[in-house]
Design a protein around this motif. Structure first.
Motif, PDB file in Angstrom:
ATOM      1  N   VAL A   1      -2.967  -2.078 -14.187  1.00  0.00           N
ATOM      2  CA  VAL A   1      -2.425  -1.310 -13.367  1.00  0.00           C
ATOM      3  C   VAL A   1      -1.188  -2.208 -12.586  1.00  0.00           C
ATOM      4  O   VAL A   1      -0.229  -1.643 -12.332  1.00  0.00           O
ATOM      5  N   LEU A   2      -1.729  -3.396 -12.322  1.00  0.00           N
ATOM      6  CA  LEU A   2      -0.824  -4.221 -11.539  1.00  0.00           C
ATOM      7  C   LEU A   2       0.405  -4.609 -12.366  1.00  0.00           C
ATOM      8  O   LEU A   2       1.530  -4.881 -11.776  1.00  0.00           O
ATOM      9  N   ASP A   3       0.178  -4.967 -13.432  1.00  0.00           N
ATOM     10  CA  ASP A   3       1.366  -5.239 -14.447  1.00  0.00           C
ATOM     11  C   ASP A   3       2.245  -3.886 -14.689  1.00  0.00           C
ATOM     12  O   ASP A   3       3.441  -4.169 -14.726  1.00  0.00           O
ATOM     13  N   GLU A   4       1.653  -2.698 -14.611  1.00  0.00           N
ATOM     14  CA  GLU A   4       2.516  -1.423 -14.851  1.00  0.00           C
ATOM     15  C   GLU A   4       3.373  -1.401 -13.714  1.00  0.00           C
ATOM     16  O   GLU A   4       4.337  -0.619 -14.091  1.00  0.00           O
ATOM     17  N   ILE A   5       2.880  -1.427 -12.701  1.00  0.00           N
ATOM     18  CA  ILE A   5       3.722  -1.299 -11.382  1.00  0.00           C
ATOM     19  C   ILE A   5       4.912  -2.319 -10.800  1.00  0.00           C
ATOM     20  O   ILE A   5       5.477  -2.529 -10.095  1.00  0.00           O
ATOM     21  N   GLY A   6       4.642  -3.377 -11.677  1.00  0.00           N
ATOM     22  CA  GLY A   6       5.329  -4.553 -11.346  1.00  0.00           C
ATOM     23  C   GLY A   6       5.134  -5.501 -10.365  1.00  0.00           C
ATOM     24  O   GLY A   6       5.834  -5.937  -9.525  1.00  0.00           O
TER      25      GLY A   6
ATOM     26  N   LEU B   1      -6.669   0.980  -7.391  1.00  0.00           N
ATOM     27  CA  LEU B   1      -7.398  -0.215  -7.716  1.00  0.00           C
ATOM     28  C   LEU B   1      -8.882  -0.222  -7.038  1.00  0.00           C
ATOM     29  O   LEU B   1      -9.919  -0.755  -7.467  1.00  0.00           O
ATOM     30  N   ALA B   2      -9.083   0.647  -5.691  1.00  0.00           N
ATOM     31  CA  ALA B   2     -10.196   0.675  -5.129  1.00  0.00           C
ATOM     32  C   ALA B   2     -11.104   1.761  -6.152  1.00  0.00           C
ATOM     33  O   ALA B   2     -12.247   1.486  -6.246  1.00  0.00           O
ATOM     34  N   GLU B   3     -10.507   2.413  -6.883  1.00  0.00           N
ATOM     35  CA  GLU B   3     -11.305   3.289  -7.760  1.00  0.00           C
ATOM     36  C   GLU B   3     -11.689   2.666  -8.925  1.00  0.00           C
ATOM     37  O   GLU B   3     -13.040   2.893  -9.257  1.00  0.00           O
ATOM     38  N   ILE B   4     -11.129   1.850  -9.424  1.00  0.00           N
ATOM     39  CA  ILE B   4     -11.519   0.751 -10.640  1.00  0.00           C
ATOM     40  C   ILE B   4     -12.701  -0.307 -10.057  1.00  0.00           C
ATOM     41  O   ILE B   4     -13.559  -0.238 -10.841  1.00  0.00           O
ATOM     42  N   ALA B   5     -12.397  -0.602  -8.780  1.00  0.00           N
ATOM     43  CA  ALA B   5     -13.416  -1.607  -8.430  1.00  0.00           C
ATOM     44  C   ALA B   5     -14.879  -0.994  -7.886  1.00  0.00           C
ATOM     45  O   ALA B   5     -15.485  -1.570  -7.570  1.00  0.00           O
TER      46      ALA B   5
ATOM     47  N   ARG C   1       1.149  -7.830  -1.798  1.00  0.00           N
ATOM     48  CA  ARG C   1       1.229  -6.654  -1.235  1.00  0.00           C
ATOM     49  C   ARG C   1       1.449  -5.490  -2.108  1.00  0.00           C
ATOM     50  O   ARG C   1       2.349  -5.804  -2.951  1.00  0.00           O
ATOM     51  N   ILE C   2       0.686  -4.475  -1.772  1.00  0.00           N
ATOM     52  CA  ILE C   2       0.901  -3.195  -2.716  1.00  0.00           C
ATOM     53  C   ILE C   2       1.028  -1.991  -1.844  1.00  0.00           C
ATOM     54  O   ILE C   2       0.513  -1.835  -0.623  1.00  0.00           O
ATOM     55  N   ASP C   3       1.555  -0.822  -2.616  1.00  0.00           N
ATOM     56  CA  ASP C   3       1.516   0.266  -1.924  1.00  0.00           C
ATOM     57  C   ASP C   3       0.340   1.144  -1.897  1.00  0.00           C
ATOM     58  O   ASP C   3      -0.729   0.548  -2.623  1.00  0.00           O
TER      59      ASP C   3
END
Length: 288
Positions: free
Chosen positions: A274-279, A214-218, A205-207
């Motif tokens: 991005v995922l690693d950046e936000i923990g 993520l949607a922008e990257i994808a 789960r993410i905010d």
């Protein structure tokens, strides 16, 4: 209501892997063994819990789940091979159940052979028919069971052709339940390069703000108003094919919206950063 929007650029073929004799040589004997093992367990369980129609469905679901697990472990990707082995496993299960029941009758008879012989000497006329030896083979056993009858719901009892028909229905239910487990699993993508099925490598789960990044990257539809979103990444074992990305969020009262995209290496790496950046690792769920 579940809305799905999918973009699939350069995705791996969903037709499965190529045919391989080595896989076939492993898969068919493995399915035969799986079916016999399921038949033995079903024959044992039948003595304790075997509701009409429901029991064969449960047997089929169990067999199908084990077959899917075997597909994943063996990485057998040729769909006709998998389906052939699945049908073989069902046949072994259906016939095996009757065979193990037949063997149980003989084992019980042999265990009491001495007692039976003494009883025959003492009461030759009264016990001759009651203590007769079981049928000499499986076919004769089934004929005898059919003639004896089978209890059915509502206080009815089937005999003869009715029993054979009920056994045929049981077999079809096992087959249907097994295929209902196996066929959806075969619709998953398979990487022919490294010979492996795609599996979930990261999810959680993410905010909403992260979901929008993520949607922008994808390059998929951005997340609309929602308190929380979920993401999932799937890869082959070798990481040689594109990565499947799925993003979902709740749009009550509309329901859940899902968007999917296939990521190349560059976009996958950017998303991982991005995922690693936000923990996000700390919020991820366990995946296998």
């Amino acid at each position: 209501m579940d809305h799905q929007r999918t973009t699939c650029d350069d995705q791996p073929a969903r037709s499965g892997g190529p045919f391989a004799w080595a896989k076939l040589a492993f898969w068919l004997p493995a399915c035969l063994g799986l079916g016999l093992m399921t038949a033995w367990m079903a024959a044992v369980a039948e003595g304790y819990f075997a509701p009409f129609l429901i029991f064969p469905l449960l047997v089929g679901v169990g067999l199908g789940a084990m077959a899917v697990g075997l597909v994943r472990v063996s990485q057998t990707g040729h769909r006709p091979t998998v389906l052939l082995g699945t049908v073989l496993a069902v046949a072994a299960t259906v016939v095996g159940q009757h065979y193990f029941s037949y063997r149980a009758v003989w084992e019980a008879y042999n265990a009491n052979a001495a007692t039976i012989e003494r009883a025959r000497r003492l009461f030759p006329d009264d016990l001759q028919d009651r203590l007769a030896a079981p049928p000499p083979n499986l076919v004769a056993f089934l004929r005898e069971e059919a003639a004896r009858g089978r209890p059915l719901p509502g206080g009815y009892s089937g005999r003869g052709k009715g029993v054979w028909a009920s056994w045929a229905v049981d077999a079809l239910l096992v087959l249907g339940a097994t295929l209902a487990m196996v066929i959806p699993a075969l619709r998953q993508p398979y990487c022919s390069r490294c010979g492996s099925w795609y599996r979930v490598t990261r999810s959680g789960r993410i905010d909403v703000s992260t979901a929008r990044r993520l949607a922008e990257i994808a390059e998929v539809t951005p997340v609309e108003e929602s308190r929380v979103a979920r993401y999932r990444l799937r890869n082959c074992n070798g990481g040689c094919g594109p990565t499947e990305f799925e993003l979902s969020w709740d749009e009550s009262p509309k329901g859940t919206t899902r968007v999917r995209s296939w990521l190349d290496v560059d976009r996958r790496n950017r998303m991982t950063e991005v995922l690693d950046e936000i923990g996000a690792v700390g919020h991820e769920e366990g995946v296998c």
